[in-house]
Design an enzyme around this catalytic site. Structure first.
Site, PDB file in Angstrom:
ATOM      1  N   HIS A 190      49.991  50.931  42.120  1.00 39.45           N
ATOM      2  CA  HIS A 190      48.627  51.461  42.097  1.00 39.45           C
ATOM      3  C   HIS A 190      47.822  50.964  40.892  1.00 39.45           C
ATOM      4  O   HIS A 190      46.606  51.095  40.864  1.00 39.45           O
ATOM      5  CB  HIS A 190      48.627  53.001  42.134  1.00 39.45           C
ATOM      6  CG  HIS A 190      49.142  53.652  40.893  1.00 39.45           C
ATOM      7  ND1 HIS A 190      50.419  54.177  40.798  1.00 39.45           N
ATOM      8  CD2 HIS A 190      48.548  53.891  39.698  1.00 39.45           C
ATOM      9  CE1 HIS A 190      50.579  54.707  39.613  1.00 39.45           C
ATOM     10  NE2 HIS A 190      49.462  54.548  38.914  1.00 39.45           N
ATOM     11  N   ASP A 201      56.168  52.579  44.911  1.00 38.01           N
ATOM     12  CA  ASP A 201      54.965  52.325  44.119  1.00 38.01           C
ATOM     13  C   ASP A 201      55.232  51.302  43.013  1.00 38.01           C
ATOM     14  O   ASP A 201      54.832  51.477  41.863  1.00 38.01           O
ATOM     15  CB  ASP A 201      54.449  53.637  43.516  1.00 38.01           C
ATOM     16  CG  ASP A 201      53.088  53.470  42.845  1.00 38.01           C
ATOM     17  OD1 ASP A 201      52.320  52.594  43.300  1.00 38.01           O
ATOM     18  OD2 ASP A 201      52.804  54.180  41.866  1.00 38.01           O
ATOM     19  N   SER A 256      51.071  54.586  33.563  1.00 39.50           N
ATOM     20  CA  SER A 256      51.685  54.082  34.792  1.00 39.50           C
ATOM     21  C   SER A 256      52.264  52.685  34.606  1.00 39.50           C
ATOM     22  O   SER A 256      51.609  51.786  34.077  1.00 39.50           O
ATOM     23  CB  SER A 256      50.634  54.030  35.904  1.00 39.50           C
ATOM     24  OG  SER A 256      50.352  55.324  36.358  1.00 39.50           O
TER      25      SER A 256
END
Length: 329
Positions: A172, A202, A281
């Site tokens: 993402h 992810d 992230s």
């Protein structure tokens, strides 16, 4: 018959007194011993005369030692008690604190941590995906989601896992990017391309086009021995600030995360409580020895404020290694 005379004018002869044969040489032996004693005494006298200076020094030293003996006895101390030893150790640690385990972990992994920037445009394209549809691969509500600046860039974190420039990050972070750039520990920058994807976890694998000469790859460690309560450190660029480190513990294993929109379900995650925010992230979750056990991917965020409330999730490194095609541990 002849009678024995009662008186005689001639004095009677006295028998000589017998002298023992052994006593005869007595006088010569005594003289010899006396002479030997005199010789020894003379020799001792000459020895004392020759060594008079050393004898005086030895005597003075003995007197000094005798005078200082009480002081020696006063310096002899009894054995220390456990309380005294404990107090001494506490004082020593207070003066020179032990090195932080989190600091050591950060120092070990930081040469492998990179800042990832995705520049967004109207028609992003990822390998095997048509333009404009890559948004479906995003993990909604994850730390890097919607962390865009005014220039339309997303900021995340990555970690070098092979020293030829292979970098792990979250999908993402780069999902809507037309151009991806990475900044290495030494400050050098490079454009990067996506070489593989693992949407179910992810994850995205990037390759930097230009790498530093002394690029370091992180050490990966299996999560097989990981347990709740183990200390971990999350390293990344929260809100673009960093590199930053936060310390916490493993809160649980094999957790499941569902994005607020319900479009993404991630399973078999590591739950941790080290602070993670948008920008973390794709960053490494490391043990206190600096070995990577997971890739930070999401935070529990029921209030939709995109801030950390104490529950973060990371993809186990076994899944991440599979995304790169590396053999399992």
């Amino acid at each position: 018959m002849a009678r024995t005379p009662l008186y005689s004018r001639t004095p009677p002869r006295q028998a000589p007194v017998a002298t023992p044969a052994a006593a005869a040489p007595a006088e010569p032996a005594a003289a010899t011993v006396a002479a030997a004693d005199v010789g020894r005494a003379a020799a001792r006298g000459r020895w004392f005369v020759r060594h008079e200076r050393w004898l005086w020094c030895a005597g003075a030293l003995l007197l000094a030692l005798a005078a200082g003996w009480p002081a020696w006895t006063q310096k002899i101390k009894p054995a220390l008690t456990i309380e005294q030893i404990d107090g001494a150790m506490r004082d020593s640690i207070a003066k020179e604190p032990l090195a932080s385990a989190a600091a050591a972990a950060y120092a070990a992994v930081i040469p492998s941590v990179v800042r990832v920037i995705g520049e967004h445009g109207p028609s992003p394209t990822l390998p095997g995906k048509p333009a404009g549809r890559s948004g479906k691969l995003m993990a909604k509500g994850a730390p890097g989601d919607k962390s865009h600046d005014e220039e339309g860039r997303s900021v995340g974190t990555g970690v070098v896992i092979v020293d030829n420039g292979l970098i792990l990050t979250n999908l993402h972070v780069v999902a809507h990017a037309n151009r991806i750039s990475v900044t290495f520990f030494d400050g050098s920058e490079s454009e990067a391309v996506v070489v593989s994807l693992q949407p179910e976890n992810d994850l995205a694998v990037l390759r930097a086009k230009t790498i530093p000469d002394d690029l370091h790859a992180a050490t990966l460690r299996s999560t097989a021995g990981l347990a709740p309560g183990d200390e971990v450190v999350a390293v990344g660029f929260p809100f673009g600030i960093g590199p930053s480190a936060s310390q916490g513990v493993v809160s649980g294993l094999k957790r499941e995360f569902r994005s607020p929109e319900g479009q993404r379900i991630l399973s078999n995650l590591i739950q941790f409580d080290a602070a993670a925010n948008p920008g973390n992230s794709g960053g490494p979750l490391v043990t206190t020895d600096g070995q990577v056990v997971g890739i930070v991917t999401a935070i529990m965020n029921p209030n939709q404020q995109r801030t950390f409330i104490g529950i973060g999730f990371a993809v186990p490194i076994e899944n991440a290694a599979a995304a790169v095609g590396m053999p399992p541990f």
